[in-house]
Design an enzyme around this catalytic site. Structure first.
Site: not given
Lengths: 460, 78
Positions: A159, A204, A237, A275, A289, A291, A293, A339
């Site tokens: 990059k 990956l 998701k 995650e 990362e 979360n 909550r 969902r």
């Protein structure tokens, strides 16, 4: 101090979920709502409701001052933020703390630290949790690039150090390719950004999204095993499972232990999720990362562990120590959540707010539906399109899928277009059935025309 | 006079972003297919395109305000 009056600073299905959990703990519930949400199910279920402003979220659910005022006026001694909105706002947590009101979640400092990608990556490394290997800083010469790539491992992603938004990203499978591509990337970066510096990161292959649910009381932490959420569209998701059947037992244990180590290292208090990306080919996982909550997909973990995560986070916020030792937390069977969004999957997932007509909800062994629907309810267009979550639990993954399919066939919500046809098609897909998916799987599958009205019998 | 109606309920915006000028000003020519505003519905932004040609007479709904499906967003003079 134990919580006695809880204000719910959220809406939709999660507000309903929090009210039910609080009520089971004998807590008085106060539902905050915008002007557009006065008739939502959570308002009807709560012991009390308080209007916090106009429809637009920035003047209601995202307005720290109005919510803190509402909590004060209604005599709430605690606030549950749900997910989204202010659920990861250090400013909100701090404002409540200053007002002497308990925040159901970690401290403002922890939210701030784990919400910062660089700080979270450092915290992970300090706790011995692997992160996606990359160059330490900018790379200016080809020899630098070759030496760094040998350390991070091929294939590598090249990059521009000054770039962003995925521009000019190249992938080199080996040193020969790197020697050819790096100079191209350098001159392109120089032309585009006036800076030929490069950044290298391990690329990956077909990564899966795997996350670990943790609970901590500030001193000790436990994990409630992992979830896999690889079926995603536009980084959202769509379909989530507990557990991740692609993992062998040793990798699962090491993944979960590393999440606990990190949670304990930051003195985590409440429910949280770490995650990871998992590369099956190399059997390696990398932290991405945290979360701080409750998450949308928490029910799959509840189904396989029998733990009510929302109740536990309320108890912890009220000052109770963790009620479980790690060895008391076990997994039974497999669970899948899909969902249900008010969107038309046959029309590029166009949002479809409308009025709920006849409603037929599935029931039966292992079936749960978290939602905020009732017949005649007008779904407001101002918030996101999630209207419910259908969860199926079975003795194993195959049974969970077959129960899910049967439940999806029963579920009908007249008056709306929903993502039910998408989930029916996924449940019937051989690759989904084999668990052979990754985070880049669903969009090409949709582009290839696997979801057509004919393929799902035109059901909606 | 002709009306341009909202295709969906949501929040109506006159501008592509808060820093930009409104899509149309009074007196501007409007061709078929011209974007005159955005409706945000469930976090998705939908462009509102004119199905008729004419001269822009003005917005009939507030910027950043709630609108219902079928509500008049703007009017055109022939």
């Amino acid at each position: 101090m134990a919580i006695s009056r809880l204000l719910i600073a959220n809406r939709g299905e999660i507000a309903v979920r929090i009210i039910r959990a609080a009520r089971d703990l004998g807590i008085y519930t106060i539902q905050a709502h915008s002007e557009a949400d006065a008739d939502m199910l959570a308002v009807r279920l709560a012991d009390e409701a308080v209007c916090i402003g106009p429809a637009a979220a920035k003047t209601s659910y995202l307005d720290v001052a109005r919510i803190v005022d509402a909590a004060r006026q209604t005599g709430a001694d605690a606030v549950h933020p749900g997910y989204g909105f202010l659920s990861e706002s250090p400013r909100f947590a701090r404002a409540l703390q200053e007002a002497g009101i308990t925040y159901v979640g970690p401290s403002a400092d922890t939210i701030e630290r784990m919400g910062d990608k660089v700080a979270a990556r450092q915290a992970a490394q300090a706790a011995g949790t692997p992160v996606v290997p990359g160059s330490k800083g900018r790379i200016d010469t080809l020899d630098d690039a070759v030496a760094t790539a040998a350390q991070v491992g091929y294939p590598v992603m090249i990059k521009a150090a000054a770039g962003g938004g995925g521009r000019g990203i190249r992938i080199a499978a080996n040193e020969d390719e790197l020697r050819k591509l790096a100079p191209q990337a350098q001159s392109e970066a120089q032309a585009a950004f006036g800076d030929g510096g490069l950044y290298l990161e391990r690329a990956l292959r077909d990564p899966r999204h795997i996350e670990v649910q943790i609970l901590g009381d500030g001193t000790r932490a436990v994990h409630c095993f992992e979830r896999e959420c690889s079926i995603q569209r536009r980084r959202q998701k769509v379909w989530e499972e507990a557990g991740a059947t692609c993992l062998d037992e040793a990798t699962r244990q090491s993944l979960c232990a590393s999440a606990v180590a990190m949670a304990e290292a930051v003195g985590y208090k409440g429910a949280g999720t770490l995650e990871f990306l998992y590369e099956e080919a190399s059997n390696q996982f990398f932290f991405i990362e945290m979360n701080t909550r409750i998450q949308v997909e928490h029910p799959v973990t509840e189904m396989v562990t029998g733990i009510d995560l929302v109740q536990e986070m309320i108890r912890i916020a009220g000052g109770e120590p963790l009620r479980f030792r790690q060895e008391q937390i076990t997994v039974t069977g497999h669970a899948i959540e899909v969902r249900i969004n008010a969107e038309d999957p046959h029309l590029q997932f166009m949002p479809f707010p409308g009025t709920v007509g006849a409603l037929r909800l599935p029931e039966g062994d292992g079936i749960r539906m978290d939602h905020f629907l009732y017949e005649g309810y007008q779904i407001p267009p101002f918030y996101d399109s999630l209207i419910g979550k259908l969860i199926a639990h079975g003795a194993d993954r195959a049974q969970a899928i077959s129960r899910l399919r049967a439940a999806l066939q029963t579920l009908s919500i007249d008056g709306l277009k929903t993502t039910i046809p998408l989930h029916l098609a996924l449940a019937d897909d051989p690759q989904v059935q084999a668990g052979a998916v990754h985070t880049q799987w669903l969009e090409p599958w949709l582009d290839a025309g696997n979801l057509t009205p004919a393929a799902t019998g035109g059901a909606s | 006079m002709a009306d341009i109606q909202s295709p969906l309920p949501g929040t109506f915006y006159h501008r592509p972003s808060p820093e930009d000028a409104p899509y149309k000003a009074t007196g501007d020519a409007v061709a078929i297919g011209d974007v005159i505003g955005l409706v945000e519905v469930m976090k998705t932004f939908i462009e509102v395109k004119s199905e008729i040609a004419g001269t822009f007479a003005g917005y009939a709904a507030d910027n950043d305000g709630p609108v219902t499906a079928g509500q008049v967003l703007a009017t055109l003079d022939d």
